[in-house]
Design a protein around this motif. Structure first.
Motif, PDB file in Angstrom:
ATOM      1  N   TYR A 208       0.826  -1.213   0.000  1.00  0.00           N
ATOM      2  CA  TYR A 208       0.000   0.000   0.000  1.00  0.00           C
ATOM      3  C   TYR A 208       0.862   1.266   0.000  1.00  0.00           C
ATOM      4  CZ  TYR A 208      -3.852  -3.170   0.497  1.00  0.00           C
ATOM      5  OH  TYR A 208      -4.744  -4.185   0.256  1.00  0.00           O
ATOM      6  N   THR A 209       2.018   1.198   0.664  1.00  0.00           N
ATOM      7  CA  THR A 209       2.934   2.348   0.627  1.00  0.00           C
ATOM      8  C   THR A 209       3.469   2.507  -0.790  1.00  0.00           C
ATOM      9  OG1 THR A 209       3.563   1.747   2.872  1.00  0.00           O
ATOM     10  CG2 THR A 209       4.957   3.365   1.767  1.00  0.00           C
ATOM     11  N   ASP A 210       3.896   1.390  -1.373  1.00  0.00           N
ATOM     12  CA  ASP A 210       4.443   1.432  -2.736  1.00  0.00           C
ATOM     13  C   ASP A 210       3.382   1.909  -3.731  1.00  0.00           C
ATOM     14  OD1 ASP A 210       6.650   0.370  -1.574  1.00  0.00           O
ATOM     15  OD2 ASP A 210       6.321  -1.684  -2.291  1.00  0.00           O
ATOM     16  N   PHE A 211       2.174   1.440  -3.521  1.00  0.00           N
ATOM     17  CA  PHE A 211       1.071   1.790  -4.428  1.00  0.00           C
ATOM     18  C   PHE A 211       0.813   3.298  -4.374  1.00  0.00           C
ATOM     19  CE2 PHE A 211      -3.282   2.246  -5.828  1.00  0.00           C
ATOM     20  CZ  PHE A 211      -3.414   1.317  -6.843  1.00  0.00           C
ATOM     21  N   ALA A 212       0.704   3.840  -3.130  1.00  0.00           N
ATOM     22  CA  ALA A 212       0.426   5.277  -2.981  1.00  0.00           C
ATOM     23  C   ALA A 212       1.570   6.098  -3.570  1.00  0.00           C
ATOM     24  CB  ALA A 212       0.241   5.623  -1.505  1.00  0.00           C
ATOM     25  N   ALA A 213       2.791   5.670  -3.270  1.00  0.00           N
ATOM     26  CA  ALA A 213       3.958   6.431  -3.739  1.00  0.00           C
ATOM     27  C   ALA A 213       4.091   6.344  -5.258  1.00  0.00           C
ATOM     28  CB  ALA A 213       5.218   5.901  -3.064  1.00  0.00           C
ATOM     29  N   GLY A 214       3.672   5.225  -5.831  1.00  0.00           N
ATOM     30  CA  GLY A 214       3.871   5.014  -7.257  1.00  0.00           C
ATOM     31  C   GLY A 214       2.743   5.523  -8.142  1.00  0.00           C
ATOM     32  N   LEU A 215       1.658   5.975  -7.534  1.00  0.00           N
ATOM     33  CA  LEU A 215       0.533   6.456  -8.356  1.00  0.00           C
ATOM     34  C   LEU A 215       0.954   7.663  -9.188  1.00  0.00           C
ATOM     35  CD1 LEU A 215      -2.493   6.327  -5.886  1.00  0.00           C
ATOM     36  CD2 LEU A 215      -2.350   5.160  -8.089  1.00  0.00           C
ATOM     37  N   PRO A 216       0.436   7.796 -10.406  1.00  0.00           N
ATOM     38  CA  PRO A 216       0.746   8.971 -11.211  1.00  0.00           C
ATOM     39  C   PRO A 216       0.367  10.255 -10.466  1.00  0.00           C
ATOM     40  CG  PRO A 216      -0.456   7.335 -12.501  1.00  0.00           C
ATOM     41  CD  PRO A 216      -0.454   6.853 -11.092  1.00  0.00           C
ATOM     42  N   LYS A 217       1.067  11.321 -10.772  1.00  0.00           N
ATOM     43  CA  LYS A 217       0.893  12.592 -10.037  1.00  0.00           C
ATOM     44  C   LYS A 217      -0.464  13.255 -10.291  1.00  0.00           C
ATOM     45  CE  LYS A 217       5.197  12.926  -8.314  1.00  0.00           C
ATOM     46  NZ  LYS A 217       5.164  11.480  -7.979  1.00  0.00           N
ATOM     47  N   ASP A 218      -1.211  12.752 -11.276  1.00  0.00           N
ATOM     48  CA  ASP A 218      -2.527  13.344 -11.530  1.00  0.00           C
ATOM     49  C   ASP A 218      -3.657  12.511 -10.914  1.00  0.00           C
ATOM     50  OD1 ASP A 218      -2.354  11.185 -13.186  1.00  0.00           O
ATOM     51  OD2 ASP A 218      -2.486  12.315 -15.072  1.00  0.00           O
ATOM     52  N   THR A 219      -3.310  11.791  -9.840  1.00  0.00           N
ATOM     53  CA  THR A 219      -4.329  11.011  -9.133  1.00  0.00           C
ATOM     54  C   THR A 219      -4.442  11.516  -7.697  1.00  0.00           C
ATOM     55  OG1 THR A 219      -2.641   9.419  -8.511  1.00  0.00           O
ATOM     56  CG2 THR A 219      -3.974   8.865 -10.427  1.00  0.00           C
ATOM     57  N   VAL A 220      -5.633  11.346  -7.120  1.00  0.00           N
ATOM     58  CA  VAL A 220      -5.878  11.765  -5.739  1.00  0.00           C
ATOM     59  C   VAL A 220      -6.363  10.552  -4.945  1.00  0.00           C
ATOM     60  CG1 VAL A 220      -7.395  13.160  -4.271  1.00  0.00           C
ATOM     61  CG2 VAL A 220      -6.394  14.164  -6.328  1.00  0.00           C
ATOM     62  N   ILE A 221      -5.787  10.372  -3.755  1.00  0.00           N
ATOM     63  CA  ILE A 221      -6.193   9.256  -2.888  1.00  0.00           C
ATOM     64  C   ILE A 221      -7.285   9.735  -1.937  1.00  0.00           C
ATOM     65  CG2 ILE A 221      -5.408   7.741  -1.016  1.00  0.00           C
ATOM     66  CD1 ILE A 221      -2.603   7.814  -2.312  1.00  0.00           C
ATOM     67  N   LEU A 222      -8.383   8.993  -1.879  1.00  0.00           N
ATOM     68  CA  LEU A 222      -9.423   9.253  -0.873  1.00  0.00           C
ATOM     69  C   LEU A 222      -9.279   8.156   0.172  1.00  0.00           C
ATOM     70  CD1 LEU A 222     -12.542   9.803  -3.195  1.00  0.00           C
ATOM     71  CD2 LEU A 222     -11.144  11.571  -2.145  1.00  0.00           C
ATOM     72  N   THR A 223      -9.186   8.547   1.446  1.00  0.00           N
ATOM     73  CA  THR A 223      -8.969   7.510   2.452  1.00  0.00           C
ATOM     74  C   THR A 223      -9.787   7.750   3.717  1.00  0.00           C
ATOM     75  OG1 THR A 223      -7.270   6.175   3.539  1.00  0.00           O
ATOM     76  CG2 THR A 223      -6.927   8.549   3.554  1.00  0.00           C
ATOM     77  N   ALA A 224      -9.869   6.718   4.525  1.00  0.00           N
ATOM     78  CA  ALA A 224     -10.473   6.762   5.856  1.00  0.00           C
ATOM     79  C   ALA A 224     -10.027   5.482   6.546  1.00  0.00           C
ATOM     80  CB  ALA A 224     -11.997   6.800   5.772  1.00  0.00           C
ATOM     81  N   GLY A 225      -9.942   5.525   7.877  1.00  0.00           N
ATOM     82  CA  GLY A 225      -9.505   4.321   8.595  1.00  0.00           C
ATOM     83  C   GLY A 225      -8.004   4.320   8.794  1.00  0.00           C
ATOM     84  N   CYS A 226      -7.523   3.288   9.490  1.00  0.00           N
ATOM     85  CA  CYS A 226      -6.105   3.302   9.851  1.00  0.00           C
ATOM     86  C   CYS A 226      -5.202   2.847   8.700  1.00  0.00           C
ATOM     87  CB  CYS A 226      -5.861   2.494  11.114  1.00  0.00           C
ATOM     88  SG  CYS A 226      -6.294   0.757  11.003  1.00  0.00           S
ATOM     89  N   ALA A 227      -5.796   2.446   7.568  1.00  0.00           N
ATOM     90  CA  ALA A 227      -4.998   2.100   6.382  1.00  0.00           C
ATOM     91  C   ALA A 227      -4.080   3.255   5.970  1.00  0.00           C
ATOM     92  CB  ALA A 227      -5.926   1.755   5.219  1.00  0.00           C
ATOM     93  N   LYS A 228      -4.513   4.469   6.275  1.00  0.00           N
ATOM     94  CA  LYS A 228      -3.775   5.656   5.798  1.00  0.00           C
ATOM     95  C   LYS A 228      -2.358   5.773   6.349  1.00  0.00           C
ATOM     96  CE  LYS A 228      -6.167   8.593   9.109  1.00  0.00           C
ATOM     97  NZ  LYS A 228      -7.508   8.007   8.996  1.00  0.00           N
ATOM     98  N   TYR A 229      -2.129   5.122   7.512  1.00  0.00           N
ATOM     99  CA  TYR A 229      -0.786   5.231   8.099  1.00  0.00           C
ATOM    100  C   TYR A 229       0.286   4.620   7.211  1.00  0.00           C
ATOM    101  CZ  TYR A 229      -2.512   7.134  12.471  1.00  0.00           C
ATOM    102  OH  TYR A 229      -3.066   7.958  13.424  1.00  0.00           O
ATOM    103  N   ARG A 230      -0.126   3.885   6.198  1.00  0.00           N
ATOM    104  CA  ARG A 230       0.856   3.332   5.252  1.00  0.00           C
ATOM    105  C   ARG A 230       1.391   4.409   4.308  1.00  0.00           C
ATOM    106  NH1 ARG A 230       3.278  -1.708   6.121  1.00  0.00           N
ATOM    107  NH2 ARG A 230       1.886  -2.691   7.605  1.00  0.00           N
ATOM    108  N   TYR A 231       0.703   5.560   4.225  1.00  0.00           N
ATOM    109  CA  TYR A 231       1.179   6.572   3.266  1.00  0.00           C
ATOM    110  C   TYR A 231       0.895   8.014   3.691  1.00  0.00           C
ATOM    111  CZ  TYR A 231      -3.631   5.505   2.131  1.00  0.00           C
ATOM    112  OH  TYR A 231      -4.968   5.247   2.252  1.00  0.00           O
ATOM    113  N   ASN A 232       0.320   8.245   4.881  1.00  0.00           N
ATOM    114  CA  ASN A 232      -0.078   9.633   5.200  1.00  0.00           C
ATOM    115  C   ASN A 232       1.083  10.507   5.672  1.00  0.00           C
ATOM    116  OD1 ASN A 232       0.208   8.609   7.775  1.00  0.00           O
ATOM    117  ND2 ASN A 232      -1.733   9.399   8.556  1.00  0.00           N
ATOM    118  N   LYS A 233       2.268   9.920   5.745  1.00  0.00           N
ATOM    119  CA  LYS A 233       3.415  10.761   6.098  1.00  0.00           C
ATOM    120  C   LYS A 233       4.359  10.917   4.912  1.00  0.00           C
ATOM    121  CE  LYS A 233       2.741   9.569  10.916  1.00  0.00           C
ATOM    122  NZ  LYS A 233       3.123   8.729  12.039  1.00  0.00           N
TER     123      LYS A 233
END
Ligand code: FSO
Ligand code: SF4
Length: 542
Positions: A416-441
């Motif tokens: 999930y960290t790799d996925f968030a970091a690797g997404l193209p720059k024209d994408t936006v992540i919508l999140t909720a829950g503790c899953a976000k700690y994999r990429y919110n920093k």
């Protein structure tokens, strides 16, 4: 024991010797028995409703609501490991069941055909404990029926957790509790076919949306609408109290009771989104968020140095190094850990043991020193709607990726960290829950001022993501929610995530990716059905 309710279940199939979560076999069996007792109560409540036998003056019906919601929540992953607490809850349920039986037979209910769960009454403790291993998941032989019954029960556990939070804030809905009774009772009915149970799974999703909406109303009515916020992650010089779990009212009362005492209050895990609410911003001693998602607590609680309050899941069996500083409340429990009692009617909880301990503790050891940005629940996102729509129309935003859900211990979650970091720059992540700690920093930047990670809040706030999707559908004049430029890559761990998934299916969302592994409780046929009807898929590589 046999338990396969969470994503970390042993081998992806089921925990049989003890829980990967730390749940002991005796506790697991007793939790199954507790569910069995709740089903018996549900049978009576369902019959009372269908046959119009409820006497609204009788308190026993309100007690049943309270009992059902708490009991289901108690058995959620990482909530209660305390054998005595579960046994006491079973005994309270047996009494309640007996009162219901008497009251309803007096009102004319014929219980000749009632299931064993409704009529079973142990003569002594020995009979109680010997029943426990007989009533679990595996007592349903047909694997598809077992799979569907499990999915319904896990969805209801998630529903109970969300409902509990709304109820604490004074928001209830009889239609929801009545559905819960109906669905629980249906899992006792051997005449129901696979088709009947699939329909009930979908109905669980429908009531999932209703429960999430109720909780959203409760939270926003009591604490205002979450707004764009920056939360500090460092540590200050004062002694601190760390608050984990999802219960906002506990945090509020603790903040009131610590005003002006020179104690700093920190959020942990799923309590982070409290910082997004206007009502919590007025407390200057709510200073920041400490640590990460639940599973890192054994490391991080050690370093916090002060008392820690666990208001709900996720509790990990504590280490000796900090267990004296740990307090549970609500339905959370662990043998040997101090418990803060429920509030008396109209009063507050008494947090003085925690406060007195905090005064004598050194300040927390700093883990990091940065910030987290969040507060993008529906009101805040819809306030930015013009900007968002413009960015989509101009092509600045090509896609939204819903990455909500839970975090967990599995190494494969690095995906999930790799996925968030690797997404193209024209994408936006919508999140909720503790899953976000994999990429919110991670520093993922923004698109014309719109942050690339929009955090709506707790898993309890998943409703926001659905509302945002429905609003975008309306704005773009689309017929089908699946025509939106939104993809779903959801991480799950426990049963609230099961309910969120069922809620999304009810809203018609297709092609959801679910990971890091598919649920162990899906039989091959049920998994096939989900794939064929809803396009549900697993994950591969980032
Ligand atoms: Fe996480 Fe735990 Fe909120 Fe769950 S802290 S895993 S879905 O219990 O509740 O997101
Ligand atoms: Fe195993 Fe998960 Fe059940 Fe714990 S909750 S016993 S880890 S399946």
């Amino acid at each position: 024991m046999f338990c396969y309710q969470c994503q970390e279940t042993a081998g992806g199939n089921g925990c049989t010797k003890s829980g990967v979560c730390g749940k002991r076999p005796e506790v697991s069996d007793l939790q199954d028995l507790l569910i069995y007792v709740v089903k018996g109560i549900a049978y009576y409540m369902d019959q009372a409703h269908k046959k119009n036998l409820k006497d609204n003056k009788s308190e026993v019906f309100a007690m049943a609501d309270d009992y059902m919601v708490k009991s289901l929540f108690v058995t959620l992953t990482n909530v209660n490991f305390d054998q005595q607490a579960i046994t006491d809850q079973i005994k309270a349920g047996l009494q309640l069941k007996e009162t219901l039986r008497k009251e309803l037979t007096k009102a004319g209910l014929d219980i000749d055909n009632a299931p064993d769960a409704a009529t079973w009454m142990p003569k002594d403790d020995g009979e109680l404990t010997s029943k426990a291993p007989l009533v679990g998941i595996l007592s349903t032989e047909n694997e598809d029926i077992r799979s569907l019954r499990s999915m319904i029960i896990y969805g209801l556990k998630g529903m109970a957790a969300y409902y509990y939070h709304a109820k604490v804030l004074g928001f209830t809905d009889e239609e929801i509790t009545q559905f819960m009774y109906k669905a629980l009772a249906a899992t006792l009915d051997d005449s129901l076919t696979v088709e009947n149970l699939v329909a009930l799974v979908m109905e669980t999703g429908k009531y999932g949306v209703a429960t999430l909406a109720l909780l959203d109303k409760a939270n926003t009515t009591c604490y205002g609408s979450p707004e764009l916020s920056t939360v500090k992650t460092g540590a200050g010089k004062n002694p601190g109290i760390l608050v984990s779990g999802h219960d906002l009212k506990d945090l509020e009362e603790l903040l009131i009771q610590t005003e002006g005492l020179g104690i700093d209050i920190y959020t942990h895990g799923e309590m982070l989104p409290a910082h997004y609410y206007p009502a919590f911003k007025k407390y200057p001693h709510l200073v920041g968020n400490y640590g990460n998602a639940w599973w890192k607590q054994t490391e991080e609680f050690e370093k916090f140095n002060g008392p820690i309050l666990i208001t709900t899941n996720c509790l990990v069996p504590p280490k000796d190094s900090y267990k004296d500083r740990l307090f549970t409340t609500n339905i959370v429990g662990f043998e040997g850990i101090k418990h803060i009692a429920d509030r008396k009617s109209n009063g507050q909880k008494d947090f003085s043991p925690i406060i007195e301990m905090a005064k004598k503790c050194p300040p927390p050891t700093e883990l990091e020193n940065g910030t987290i940005v969040g507060g993008f629940a529906h009101t805040q996102v819809l306030a930015l709607a013009d900007k968002v729509v413009e960015a989509v129309k101009s092509g600045a935003i090509k896609k939204f990726v819903v990455m909500a859900g839970c975090d967990g211990r599995m190494k494969s979650r690095a995906y999930y960290t790799d996925f968030a970091a690797g997404l193209p720059k024209d994408t936006v992540i919508l999140t909720a829950g503790c899953a976000k700690y994999r990429y919110n920093k991670l520093d993922l930047g923004d698109i014309g001022g719109i942050p690339r990670v929009l955090d709506a809040g707790q898993c309890n706030d998943s409703y926001s993501l659905a509302l945002i999707a429905l609003k975008l559908k309306e704005v773009f004049g689309l017929e089908d929610i699946n025509d939106l430029p939104i993809v779903y890559n959801i991480a799950w761990y426990e049963q609230k995530a099961v309910l969120v998934l069922l809620s999304l299916l009810h809203l018609g969302v297709k092609n959801i990716h679910l990971g890091p592994t598919l649920p162990g409780f899906l039989s091959p046929n049920v998994a096939k059905l989900l794939v064929e009807t809803f396009g549900i898929g697993g994950i591969t590589t980032a």
